[in-house]
Motif scaffolding. Structure first.
Motif, short mmCIF file in Angstrom:
data_model
loop_
_atom_site.label_atom_id
_atom_site.label_comp_id
_atom_site.label_asym_id
_atom_site.label_seq_id
_atom_site.Cartn_x
_atom_site.Cartn_y
_atom_site.Cartn_z
N GLY A 432 -3.87 5.74 -11.44
CA GLY A 432 -3.82 6.28 -10.09
C GLY A 432 -5.08 6.16 -9.28
N LEU A 433 -6.14 5.61 -9.83
CA LEU A 433 -7.35 5.42 -9.04
C LEU A 433 -7.10 4.39 -7.94
N THR A 434 -7.80 4.54 -6.82
CA THR A 434 -7.71 3.55 -5.76
C THR A 434 -8.33 2.24 -6.24
N PRO A 435 -7.97 1.12 -5.62
CA PRO A 435 -8.61 -0.14 -6.01
C PRO A 435 -10.14 -0.10 -5.95
N TYR A 436 -10.69 0.56 -4.94
CA TYR A 436 -12.15 0.64 -4.80
C TYR A 436 -12.76 1.43 -5.94
#
Length: 478
Positions: A432-436
């Motif tokens: 669930g982490l953002t791509p950044y």
């Protein structure tokens, strides 16, 4: 978090602080921090010998006042004035403290003296223990004037402590054009500057010593995660978690020509961050993956894909199928030729300099000369997060936000290391982490795991993957 600000941001913060301080107080703060940093570098004071290379800016003033502090503690200090506009108050203070001040013109006369006896009066590397670079401030242009270059030639081989930034580098871009100082230590004030993090200028900075002078600064355009930041971003299972809620990452990598790429990508993905890893790649690699990772299962629904490592001729199909699933993805290696298919999707592109050069239609040398510029350009062009792999990996977002990875070891320059990295980032995306965040955290973990593994000697890519669980345990254990 290390935050690196631009010259304009620093200047504005300094102006605000100066309006609230007595005249000269800010320079005295900086000079004291510099002086004590030089003492730490020397290890002792009495009888040690320090040369100051002094230009016309405030950095020269910082160096002169720091030299006075050193002289009062028994250090033999000599200042070469490379500009007639050197800081007058600093010169007077250094002389009063017992330091020696030499205009560059007199040294130039000795250099052109008609007899060897007179030329022999020119100082050489045996005269000094350390050189303090106060030639150019943060507002200076890249490159050095001839007198500065000649002065540095005369003391070549002596370790340099740079004031704020090594003279001659481009502070806001990390670029290097022409002659510049290469420092053992850079003592900087108030905040890091972009050149402290971004190569090739970062390679000229040596160790960075930050002196707090009380600046109130805005958000920084360039950051570097530290261990505490990574630990805060790492996904930790809830008390009622199961394998599906922790995230499922799929890997489409490897081929008959490069079956090992599948194994290494899976090894990164199977580091324990995600709840399940699925392999949906070339049958030629399937037995390798199953033998090494019996917990890995076959195709099915995933929350993120890792595609491209060693995919050879199957790369385009792997990208198209993964994009069609509508989940975040990591695009690496062979698949980067088809990165345009993922434009605008939640994606992380992971090129090295040569691959990014092909993606942008420029020479590799251009990318390596301007890491920050090209990483940001690629992020805008592909509307995706771009992770440009290098000594200091650059992670850029389409809006220009940038993080630089400072973990790692030269031993990480080994075949297959990028395959492991792609797997780690994919696992983080699946949680669930953002791509950044996934790209910057994954890059930090990758470098730190390599450093941990290299304590036992030279490493290969599989060693990096094997070191990840122990590293994660350190970060997640209270």
């Amino acid at each position: 978090m290390i935050r690196a600000h631009t010259v304009a941001q620093v200047r504005a913060a300094e102006a605000d602080l100066l309006s609230r301080l007595p005249d000269g107080a800010l320079m005295q703060r900086a000079a004291a921090g510099l002086g004590y940093a030089v003492l730490d570098f020397l290890g002792s004071a009495y009888g040690r010998r320090v040369l100051l290379l002094v230009g016309s800016g405030d950095n020269g003033g910082d160096a002169l006042y720091a030299g006075a502090l050193l002289a009062r503690r028994g250090v033999q200090v000599e200042a070469w004035l490379l500009s007639a506009a050197a800081h007058r108050g600093g010169i007077d203070t250094l002389r009063t403290a017992g330091g020696r001040v030499v205009p560059w013109a007199s040294i130039g006369q000795r250099l052109h003296a008609p007899t060897p006896e007179l030329r022999g009066l020119v100082p050489n590397r045996d005269n000094f223990d350390v050189v303090v670079d106060g030639i150019v401030g943060i507002g200076g242009r890249p490159g050095l004037r001839p007198e500065a270059t000649r002065a540095l030639e005369l003391v070549a081989g002596i370790p340099v402590v740079a004031v704020d930034t090594p003279s001659g580098v481009d502070v806001d871009t990390g670029q290097v054009a022409g002659p510049h100082v290469t420092a053992a230590v850079t003592v900087t004030f108030g905040t890091h500057k972009v050149c402290h993090l971004v190569d090739p200028a970062a390679q000229a900075c040596g160790a960075i010593h930050l002196v707090d002078i009380g600046l109130d600064l805005p958000a920084a355009p360039v950051e570097a995660l530290q261990a505490a930041d990574v630990a805060a971003l790492l996904p930790c299972p809830a008390s009622d978690a199961h394998k599906y809620t922790r995230g499922v990452v799929g890997v489409r990598a490897g081929s008959a020509a490069y079956p090992g790429a599948a194994l290494l990508s899976v090894a990164g993905a199977a580091c324990g961050l995600a709840g399940m890893v699925r392999y949906d790649g070339d049958p030629a690699a399937l037995d390798l993956v199953r033998a090494a990772h019996p917990e890995v299962v076959g195709p099915g629904r995933v929350q993120a894909w890792v595609v491209g490592s060693g995919s050879d001729s199957g790369a385009e199909d792997a990208v198209r199928r993964s994009v069609a699933d509508g989940v975040p993805l990591v695009v690496d290696a062979d698949a980067l030729a088809f990165a345009g298919l993922a434009r605008g999707r939640p994606a992380v592109l992971t090129p090295h300099a040569g691959e990014l050069a092909r993606m942008l239609g420029v020479d590799r040398a251009e990318v390596e000369a301007r890491w920050l510029e090209h990483a940001r350009r690629a992020a805008r062009t592909y509307d995706a997060v771009v992770l440009l792999k290098g000594r200091h990996t650059v992670v850029a977002r389409p809006d220009g936000a940038t993080r630089v990875t400072t973990t790692g070891t030269p031993w990480l320059a080994t075949a297959g290391a990028g395959d492991v990295l792609g797997g780690v980032i994919g696992a983080l995306l699946a949680t669930g982490l953002t791509p950044y965040d996934a790209a910057s955290v994954g890059s930090w973990l990758h470098g730190a795991a390599a450093t941990l593994a290299a304590r036992r000697g030279p490493i290969v890519a599989g060693d990096v993957a094997a070191a990840l669980p122990a590293l994660l345990a350190r970060l997640t254990t209270p």
